[in-house]
Design an enzyme around this catalytic site. Structure first.
Site, PDB file in Angstrom:
ATOM      1  N   LYS A  20       0.842  -1.197   0.000  1.00 41.07           N
ATOM      2  CA  LYS A  20       0.000   0.000   0.000  1.00 41.07           C
ATOM      3  C   LYS A  20       0.877   1.246   0.000  1.00 41.07           C
ATOM      4  CE  LYS A  20      -1.822   2.740   3.004  1.00 41.07           C
ATOM      5  NZ  LYS A  20      -1.829   3.987   2.210  1.00 41.07           N
ATOM      6  N   GLU A  70       9.665   0.995  10.753  1.00 42.28           N
ATOM      7  CA  GLU A  70      10.679   2.024  10.480  1.00 42.28           C
ATOM      8  C   GLU A  70       9.993   3.358  10.716  1.00 42.28           C
ATOM      9  OE1 GLU A  70      13.725   1.448   9.975  1.00 42.28           O
ATOM     10  OE2 GLU A  70      13.932  -0.486   8.979  1.00 42.28           O
ATOM     11  N   CYS A 124      13.572  10.538   7.221  1.00 44.04           N
ATOM     12  CA  CYS A 124      13.622  10.043   8.605  1.00 44.04           C
ATOM     13  C   CYS A 124      15.039  10.108   9.158  1.00 44.04           C
ATOM     14  CB  CYS A 124      13.098   8.618   8.653  1.00 44.04           C
ATOM     15  SG  CYS A 124      13.891   7.540   7.474  1.00 44.04           S
ATOM     16  N   GLU A 182      10.041  15.614  15.700  1.00 45.28           N
ATOM     17  CA  GLU A 182      10.477  15.485  14.306  1.00 45.28           C
ATOM     18  C   GLU A 182       9.726  16.530  13.471  1.00 45.28           C
ATOM     19  OE1 GLU A 182       9.163  11.984  12.077  1.00 45.28           O
ATOM     20  OE2 GLU A 182      11.207  11.791  11.322  1.00 45.28           O
TER      21      GLU A 182
HETATM   22  P1  NAD Z   1       2.089   8.148   8.317  1.00 41.73           P
HETATM   23  O1  NAD Z   1       2.359   7.361   9.539  1.00 41.73           O
HETATM   24  O2  NAD Z   1       1.014   9.173   8.379  1.00 41.73           O
HETATM   25  O3  NAD Z   1       1.687   7.200   7.094  1.00 41.73           O
HETATM   26  C1  NAD Z   1       2.517   6.177   6.648  1.00 41.73           C
HETATM   27  C2  NAD Z   1       1.672   5.134   5.914  1.00 41.73           C
HETATM   28  O4  NAD Z   1       0.788   4.527   6.859  1.00 41.73           O
HETATM   29  C3  NAD Z   1       0.793   5.696   4.806  1.00 41.73           C
HETATM   30  O5  NAD Z   1       0.753   4.780   3.726  1.00 41.73           O
HETATM   31  C4  NAD Z   1      -0.579   5.787   5.470  1.00 41.73           C
HETATM   32  O6  NAD Z   1      -1.624   5.677   4.538  1.00 41.73           O
HETATM   33  C5  NAD Z   1      -0.555   4.572   6.382  1.00 41.73           C
HETATM   34  N1  NAD Z   1      -1.448   4.662   7.526  1.00 41.73           N
HETATM   35  C6  NAD Z   1      -1.888   5.775   8.162  1.00 41.73           C
HETATM   36  N2  NAD Z   1      -2.723   5.439   9.169  1.00 41.73           N
HETATM   37  C7  NAD Z   1      -2.810   4.090   9.178  1.00 41.73           C
HETATM   38  C8  NAD Z   1      -3.510   3.134   9.993  1.00 41.73           C
HETATM   39  N3  NAD Z   1      -4.284   3.510  11.001  1.00 41.73           N
HETATM   40  N4  NAD Z   1      -3.340   1.822   9.717  1.00 41.73           N
HETATM   41  C9  NAD Z   1      -2.550   1.413   8.721  1.00 41.73           C
HETATM   42  N5  NAD Z   1      -1.871   2.261   7.903  1.00 41.73           N
HETATM   43  C10 NAD Z   1      -1.984   3.581   8.147  1.00 41.73           C
HETATM   44  O7  NAD Z   1       3.491   8.754   7.900  1.00 41.73           O
HETATM   45  P2  NAD Z   1       3.822   9.749   6.701  1.00 41.73           P
HETATM   46  O8  NAD Z   1       3.401  11.104   7.130  1.00 41.73           O
HETATM   47  O9  NAD Z   1       3.340   9.201   5.409  1.00 41.73           O
HETATM   48  O10 NAD Z   1       5.427   9.640   6.664  1.00 41.73           O
HETATM   49  C11 NAD Z   1       6.238  10.403   7.467  1.00 41.73           C
HETATM   50  C12 NAD Z   1       6.807   9.602   8.628  1.00 41.73           C
HETATM   51  O11 NAD Z   1       7.483   8.432   8.168  1.00 41.73           O
HETATM   52  C13 NAD Z   1       7.846  10.366   9.417  1.00 41.73           C
HETATM   53  O12 NAD Z   1       7.608  10.238  10.801  1.00 41.73           O
HETATM   54  C14 NAD Z   1       9.152   9.671   9.048  1.00 41.73           C
HETATM   55  O13 NAD Z   1      10.173   9.791   9.988  1.00 41.73           O
HETATM   56  C15 NAD Z   1       8.728   8.280   8.856  1.00 41.73           C
HETATM   57  N6  NAD Z   1       9.713   7.544   8.043  1.00 41.73           N
HETATM   58  C16 NAD Z   1      10.529   6.613   8.633  1.00 41.73           C
HETATM   59  C17 NAD Z   1      11.476   5.947   7.889  1.00 41.73           C
HETATM   60  C18 NAD Z   1      12.400   4.918   8.501  1.00 41.73           C
HETATM   61  O14 NAD Z   1      12.928   4.135   7.746  1.00 41.73           O
HETATM   62  N7  NAD Z   1      12.579   4.870   9.800  1.00 41.73           N
HETATM   63  C19 NAD Z   1      11.598   6.212   6.541  1.00 41.73           C
HETATM   64  C20 NAD Z   1      10.765   7.162   5.971  1.00 41.73           C
HETATM   65  C21 NAD Z   1       9.807   7.815   6.737  1.00 41.73           C
END
Ligand code: NAD
Length: 454
Positions: A154, A229, A263, A356
């Site tokens: 997804k 992650e 991240c 963050e």
């Molecule tokens: P997010 O948590 O809002 O969304 C991430 C994904 O999860 C999206 O596909 C979203 O549709 C899905 N999602 C949202 N709510 C959900 C639920 N209740 N159940 C299942 N899936 C759900 O994050 P974002 O805003 O898209 O991305 C930014 C974040 O990602 C930042 O905090 C960043 O640090 C983190 N990140 C971490 C890494 C790593 O490798 N550690 C890499 C990239 C980004």
């Protein structure tokens, strides 16, 4: 199914529409993946490897198209977007080397032989954020497929285009139908179904720590495997004995790359007090020199933020009392632009130091000595990456061992290589991706004893 729009963050124009899956469509995809799993699992390792190699070649042949899609969908600079598509190719090539090397053990026992197998899990659900749509997807699906699992992926609502294209390329490369499916849609619908559907045996989630905690709690219900992650607040530690010119020249790119939506962004720069003023003097021209603008322009170093809502969130970190040391530039006109911004935090509890930002905002603060640097670096719930700048090799080793983070670099800001492990300490995550053990994370170890006594 409902239809959603994709907006180009550099122009604010609609570039595409896509179908958002509902629960029924998600269930149907999971069930197809479940039915496809035995055939993929039982395929000869060399044949699975060959198909992954073909998939890698298909990505390579489509590299420029994938990169252009990411420029239009996510506002990534064209240079970064090419690297990202190339990273998918490389992860697939590396993964293609894993099926024949998924070795078990033979363990000495009395009265027979004891052997272990690394069995695939079945269906793996991968949930991807919008900041690096291509690489983060591939870090999950490459090794998961190599280990003999089927995958439902997804993408984030804001950035589905490259994932949908990768799904087409997999089929064109000859992967059997339903072995790798891309299901676009909302996190609370499609992503949540990966958590609750019993046929999904593992969830790989990359995203915010807040949602990651919900995923982990949801997976507990079925003792479902999970890799997380999550966020970061990484420290870039500059000691007085470092090559200050190089440390200052590179620091902006360690946090402003991808407009800070990374991240691993080194969003706290810790500088030894004796060189603090000198470092800021060197940092200022480096920050002003970051080329912010049209991401399709080959010379551009930083593009826009992903959305208007995200820009508002980032701007919210700059309160009227915030001390801004200096900023870089940003274009006028349409697009979700935000200039590179350097902040001097008011104290250790300043939000800009503890949360963050996920945008081009960096906090610079002084430390006294090695112990103080380590204390400040570890004063965070996160622990993803970080950098140490020093000419003293003993200090470099002491500090890298003491900093609580999964990916550190010395006199450099590199975090990610597809053949080395990646992941976070503390609330930055759980488990590791990439590296030589990547496929193992998508298997269960099975122990078998065979009696030889008569
Ligand atoms: P997010 O948590 O809002 O969304 C991430 C994904 O999860 C999206 O596909 C979203 O549709 C899905 N999602 C949202 N709510 C959900 C639920 N209740 N159940 C299942 N899936 C759900 O994050 P974002 O805003 O898209 O991305 C930014 C974040 O990602 C930042 O905090 C960043 O640090 C983190 N990140 C971490 C890494 C790593 O490798 N550690 C890499 C990239 C980004």
């Amino acid at each position: 199914m409902t239809t959603s729009q994709v907006i180009n963050p550099a122009t604010e124009k609609v570039v595409a529409t896509f179908e958002s899956a509902d629960v029924a469509a998600t269930d149907a995809a999971i069930e197809r993946a479940h039915r496809a799993a035995p055939g993929w699992r039982d395929m000869a390792p060399g044949d699975r490897a060959r198909l992954l190699r073909r998939f890698a070649e298909a990505v390579d042949a489509d590299l420029e198209n994938l990169a252009r899609l990411e420029v239009a969908n996510a506002g990534h600079t064209i240079g970064n977007a090419r690297w990202e598509a190339g990273n998918v190719r490389d992860v697939l090539h590396y993964s293609a080397g894993l099926p024949e090397r998924l070795l078990g053990s033979q363990i000495p026992v009395a009265g027979g032989i004891d052997i272990t197998f690394h069995e695939p899990l079945g269906v793996v659900g991968i949930i991807v954020p919008w900041n690096f749509p291509m690489p983060i997807a591939a870090w999950g699906f490459g090794p998961a497929l190599a280990a003999g699992n089927t995958v439902v992926l997804k993408p984030a609502e804001l950035t589905p285009l490259t994932a949908l294209r990768l799904g087409e390329l997999a089929l064109a490369a000859g992967l059997p139908e339903h072995v790798f499916q891309v299901v676009s849609g909302r996190g609370s619908v499609v992503g949540q179904r990966f958590v609750t559907h019993p046929a999904v045996r593992k969830v790989v989630f990359t995203g915010s720590t807040e949602v990651g905690k919900q995923i982990m709690a949801g997976c507990a219900e079925q003792v479902k495997r999970v890799t997380l992650e999550l966020g970061g607040k990484s420290a870039n530690i500059v000691f007085a004995d470092a090559d200050l010119d190089k440390a200052a020249a590179t620091a902006p790119y360690a946090v402003f790359d991808n407009a800070g939506q990374d991240c691993c962004a080194r969003s706290r720069i810790l500088v030894q007090r004796s060189v603090f003023d000198r470092f800021l003097e060197l940092l200022e021209p480096a920050v002003r020199g970051v080329r912010v603008g049209d991401p399709a322009d080959e010379a551009t170093e930083m593009g826009p933020l992903i959305s208007a809502a995200h820009r508002e969130r980032v701007a919210g970190f700059l309160e009227p009392s915030t001390k801004v040391a200096f900023t870089g530039t940003r274009p006028e006109g349409p697009g979700f632009w935000f200039p590179p911004t350097v902040v001097l935090p008011a104290g250790p509890t300043d939000r800009v130091l503890t949360e963050e930002v996920f945008g081009p905002v960096v906090a610079v603060l002084p430390f006294t000595d090695e112990a103080d640097a380590i204390r400040i670096a570890n004063d965070s719930e996160y622990g993803l990456s970080g950098s140490i700048w020093t000419s003293d090799v003993g200090r470099a080793l002491r500090v890298t061992r003491a900093v609580e983070a999964g990916n550190l670099s010395v006199n450099s800001h590199s975090s990610v290589r597809y053949w080395t492990p990646f992941g976070g300490f503390k609330q930055s995550g759980l488990g590791r991706e990439l590296g030589p053990d990547a496929a193992r994370a998508f298997t269960e170890t099975k122990n078998v004893f065979i009696a030889t006594d008569q």
